[in-house]
Design an enzyme around this catalytic site. Structure first.
Site, mmCIF file in Angstrom:
data_model
loop_
_atom_site.group_PDB
_atom_site.id
_atom_site.type_symbol
_atom_site.label_atom_id
_atom_site.label_comp_id
_atom_site.label_asym_id
_atom_site.label_seq_id
_atom_site.Cartn_x
_atom_site.Cartn_y
_atom_site.Cartn_z
ATOM 1 N N ARG A 44 0.586 -1.211 0.351
ATOM 2 C CA ARG A 44 0.356 -0.034 0.020
ATOM 3 C C ARG A 44 0.827 1.197 0.433
ATOM 4 N NH1 ARG A 44 -4.162 0.055 4.971
ATOM 5 N NH2 ARG A 44 -5.039 1.640 3.294
ATOM 6 N N CYS B 292 -1.310 6.186 9.073
ATOM 7 C CA CYS B 292 -1.782 4.369 8.622
ATOM 8 C C CYS B 292 -2.041 5.083 7.354
ATOM 9 C CB CYS B 292 -1.724 3.519 9.591
ATOM 10 S SG CYS B 292 -3.239 4.677 10.514
#
Length: 286
Positions: free
Chosen positions: A184, A242
């Site tokens: 990611r 995050c």
């Protein structure tokens, strides 16, 4: 009498089991699934650490959305104080949070309480999986919490960062530590958010690197690993992020456990960063 010494980062299943009868202990079950938001509460109703009260990521550990806040907004102090009161938590209680296993969701509860000034809060190392594996009791009775007055929450705003402060932090040479998976971060895959990639200048460290065999690595090992990152592991020069400000809390917990307390949190994280299409996006490893 309170468990002694106070637990402020991690607690083992055996330690928690020995303290279950302590009237000043509150256990929070933070199990959750992003793919099925009702699954954690359903699992809690089926069986939990005796006396554990359930906290839902969306209802109890997040707030209302405002621009830039991301998918799991940091809650309003007053609202969070009311939630803590409803759970029966006062400044004098020892709180222990757990989730299914790796501590990602429990760390969010830990971080919220710590940022609210509550020192006596820890995460069950290994979560419910470790609790069961060691043969500790499981209860299917839904406990009734004795409500307390609203908790007097004042969040430490010096450690809570928005996008503008994150950019200033990077411009000043600070470390922005991204806890998402490497794929990611690189932008190879994005299963949740609308855009793939990372904040330019961020450094990748997936939160799973804090673990070994399902438990947090030893303090000394974590300290060495964080020291090897840009900035030498200085928590006052580190901000964690995050996807939505949840798993980033795992880094704050791991650092605190390693004696590196004081790092900041980008509360909106990636989902908040990309709310403004004018903000730059980087892909690849750098």
């Amino acid at each position: 009498m309170n468990p002694s010494p106070p637990w402020t980062t991690l607690v083992s299943p055996a330690q928690l089991a020995a303290a279950l009868d302590d009237p000043m202990l509150v256990v929070l079950d933070a199990r959750f699934s992003l793919g099925d938001p009702g699954a954690g509460e359903a699992a809690w109703r089926e069986g939990h650490v005796p006396g554990a009260r359930y906290v839902h990521l969306d209802r109890d550990l997040s707030g209302a959305h405002v621009p830039g806040a991301g998918r799991h907004p940091w809650p309003d102090a007053r609202a969070f104080g009311r939630s803590l009161g409803a759970l029966g938590i006062t400044p004098g209680h020892q709180v222990v949070a757990y989730d299914a296993a790796d501590g990602a969701f429990a760390a969010r509860a830990w971080c919220l309480l710590r940022m609210a000034g509550h020192r006596r809060v820890a995460v069950l190392d290994g979560g419910f999986a470790a609790w069961r594996a060691e043969g500790h009791p499981v209860d299917g009775t839904v406990p009734e919490a004795e409500p307390a007055p609203p908790y007097p929450v004042t969040f430490d705003q010096t450690r809570l960062f928005d996008a503008a402060r994150v950019q200033a932090h990077l411009d000043a040479g600070g470390l922005l530590l991204d806890a998402r998976g490497a794929e990611r971060f690189r932008g190879d895959a994005e299963p949740i958010d609308a855009r793939a990639g990372h904040v330019p200048g961020a450094t990748s460290r997936p939160y799973a690197e804090n673990l070994a065999d399902g438990r947090f690595k030893p303090r000394s090992e974590l300290a060495e690993e964080f020291a090897a990152l840009p900035g030498g592991g200085n928590p006052l020069r580190t901000v964690a992020m995050c996807g939505s400000g949840v798993t980033a809390c795992h880094h704050l917990l791991a650092m605190a456990h390693a004696g590196l307390e004081g790092a900041g949190l980008y509360t909106g994280s990636w989902s908040g960063w990309i709310e403004d299409p004018a903000r730059p996006v980087a892909t690849g490893q750098d």
